[in-house]
Design a protein around this motif. Structure first.
Motif, PDB file in Angstrom:
ATOM      1  N   ALA A  99       0.400   7.450   2.534  1.00 51.05           N
ATOM      2  CA  ALA A  99       0.761   6.031   2.554  1.00 51.05           C
ATOM      3  C   ALA A  99       2.268   5.904   2.751  1.00 51.05           C
ATOM      4  O   ALA A  99       3.011   6.867   2.573  1.00 51.05           O
ATOM      5  N   GLU A 100       2.684   4.684   3.072  1.00 54.60           N
ATOM      6  CA  GLU A 100       4.100   4.423   3.349  1.00 54.60           C
ATOM      7  C   GLU A 100       4.957   4.431   2.093  1.00 54.60           C
ATOM      8  O   GLU A 100       4.466   4.216   0.977  1.00 54.60           O
ATOM      9  N   ASP A 109       4.904   2.986  -1.581  1.00 54.14           N
ATOM     10  CA  ASP A 109       4.917   1.530  -1.547  1.00 54.14           C
ATOM     11  C   ASP A 109       3.583   1.004  -2.083  1.00 54.14           C
ATOM     12  O   ASP A 109       2.543   1.196  -1.453  1.00 54.14           O
ATOM     13  N   ASN A 111       2.293  -1.732  -2.014  1.00 51.94           N
ATOM     14  CA  ASN A 111       1.624  -2.648  -1.077  1.00 51.94           C
ATOM     15  C   ASN A 111       0.857  -1.922   0.025  1.00 51.94           C
ATOM     16  O   ASN A 111       0.155  -2.556   0.803  1.00 51.94           O
ATOM     17  N   ASP A 112       1.056  -0.616   0.116  1.00 52.24           N
ATOM     18  CA  ASP A 112       0.346   0.127   1.156  1.00 52.24           C
ATOM     19  C   ASP A 112      -0.758   1.010   0.572  1.00 52.24           C
ATOM     20  O   ASP A 112      -1.273   1.907   1.238  1.00 52.24           O
ATOM     21  N   ARG A 116      -5.731   1.614   1.855  1.00 52.66           N
ATOM     22  CA  ARG A 116      -6.128   3.006   2.123  1.00 52.66           C
ATOM     23  C   ARG A 116      -7.196   3.515   1.155  1.00 52.66           C
ATOM     24  O   ARG A 116      -7.635   4.664   1.246  1.00 52.66           O
ATOM     25  N   LEU A 342       2.924   6.223  10.315  1.00 56.10           N
ATOM     26  CA  LEU A 342       3.720   5.753   9.172  1.00 56.10           C
ATOM     27  C   LEU A 342       5.156   5.506   9.634  1.00 56.10           C
ATOM     28  O   LEU A 342       6.050   6.323   9.380  1.00 56.10           O
TER      29      LEU A 342
END
Ligand SMILES: *Cc1c(COP(=O)(O)O)cnc(C)c1O
Length: 382
Positions: A99-100, A109, A111-112, A116, A342
């Protein structure tokens, strides 16, 4: 003047404790100093249980084993991390899902994460980059909502805290590293922390740490011999290393405050470049109690970073960067990722530059770094 990225710090007690360890005639694992170190960390960090391990890597591997990860399982983690975070998952046959990061902290993050999560997701591994905590409040909320385990990779986060809680003690499990490059070291070492584990998990951890046996019950006099109970491994380091580490832990807060002096001097002197928009420095906030593990600056683009790093290195200063994002590494590509998956991670990994920080760093050494840096920055537009 040659200035390394990192330099070992000695408290002066290391040899005394190691000699004492030899004289106790017990240098292998789970000895006198291993217990002292584990007790010290349990008290200091206010956590349920601590297992000293041979490295941060093996703490992560032990965590992955205890999490019961296997074929078909997915684990969400940042791509901007050390290989061991992903290897621990891969070695159990599970899949790392990258993830980012948040561009301001280089941390996962929140929010990411949710996008996922699939029916295969078992765990999240946040990494506390440079000892600055991830947004654990949001992350724990997401984990609770989706019933996921949280294993903190707090390899760099020993003695740093978030909202009054030490890193590595907020999730279900936490992993520390005492590698030679970390704040507190014994050459190679680590620890796995358990937080609010139920009896079943706790007993499993004792067993796994003891090579898959009930040796602990034997030592407690509960059984008259110990036997093989399940798949485990040899995670404990030599007691000789624990003795070395015990010396380091005696100066736990002194070491972070010495690093903090270096950190603050850099920050004061570089503020002017941040104000001109040439670089950004790490963000700070009252929720974070830092351990000053890494001082980094971020440039507006990879070209500037490259130029400045070259300049510093030509002056004998070991400025460096990491990581090559895992998703765009050869192994990441084998897993099916491409660099553009990403974009924030890819971009930020190209812009970061670390400056030398070590507890005994003199003002003279810091001024040498700053002088070289000022010359290099003079050639860069904001
Ligand atoms: C250092 C580090 C590790 C590995 O620790 P070792 O003790 O070197 O095995 C894992 N994750 C992160 C983020 C690290 O910085």
């Amino acid at each position: 003047m040659k200035i390394p990225l990192n330099k070992l710090y000695f408290t002066g007690q290391e040899m005394d404790y190691m000699r004492d360890c030899l004289e106790r005639n017990h240098i292998d694992g789970d000895g006198y100093y291993t217990r002292l170190v584990q007790d010290f960390m349990r008290d200091k960090f206010a956590v349920q249980e601590v297992f000293l391990t041979a490295s941060g890597t093996s703490a992560l591997e032990m965590a992955a084993l205890l999490a019961g990860l296997g074929e078909g399982d997915e684990v969400i983690m940042p791509s901007f991390t050390f290989v061991s975070t992903a290897n621990a998952v891969m070695l159990r046959g599970a899949r790392p899902v990258f993830a980012e990061i948040d561009a301001a902290t280089f941390n996962l993050d929140p929010n990411d994460i949710e996008a996922r999560i699939t029916s295969h997701t078992k765990a999240i591994i946040p990494v506390h980059y440079g000892g600055t905590a991830c947004d654990m409040e949001n992350l724990m909320d997401i984990a609770r909502k989706h019933n996921l385990l949280v294993i903190e990779d707090a390899a760099q986060g020993v003695n740093a805290a978030y909202n009054g809680r030490f890193l590595g003690t907020i999730g279900h499990m936490g992993c520390y590293s005492f590698h030679g490059t970390k704040n507190y070291t014994c050459g190679e070492g680590g620890a796995l922390l358990l937080n609010n584990a139920d009896q079943e998990l706790l007993q499993k951890a004792y067993c796994v740490w003891n090579k898959g046996t009930n040796r602990r019950e034997f030592l407690l006099g509960q059984v008259d011999k110990y036997t093989w109970r399940e798949a485990g491994s040899s995670y404990a380091p030599a007691d000789l290393l624990a003795a070395y580490l015990y010396a380091q832990l005696q100066d736990l807060d002194k070491i972070s405050s010495l690093r903090g002096e270096v950190y603050k001097y850099y920050a004061e002197n570089l503020m002017v470049y941040q104000e001109q928009g040439i670089i950004q420095m790490p963000v700070t906030a009252p929720v974070w109690k830092p351990n000053y593990h890494i001082f980094y600056i971020t440039f507006n683009n990879a070209k500037d970073r490259g130029l400045v790093m070259k300049h510093l290195r030509a002056d004998g200063i070991e400025a460096s960067f990491h990581y090559i994002p895992l998703h765009s590494s050869p192994m990441g590509r084998k897993l099916g990722y491409k660099a553009s998956d990403l974009p924030v991670t890819e971009e930020m990994a190209g812009r970061i530059l670390r400056l030398p920080v070590y507890p005994a760093m003199s003002r003279d050494e810091q001024d040498t770094v700053l002088d070289s840096l000022r010359k290099a920055l003079a050639g860069i537009d904001g």
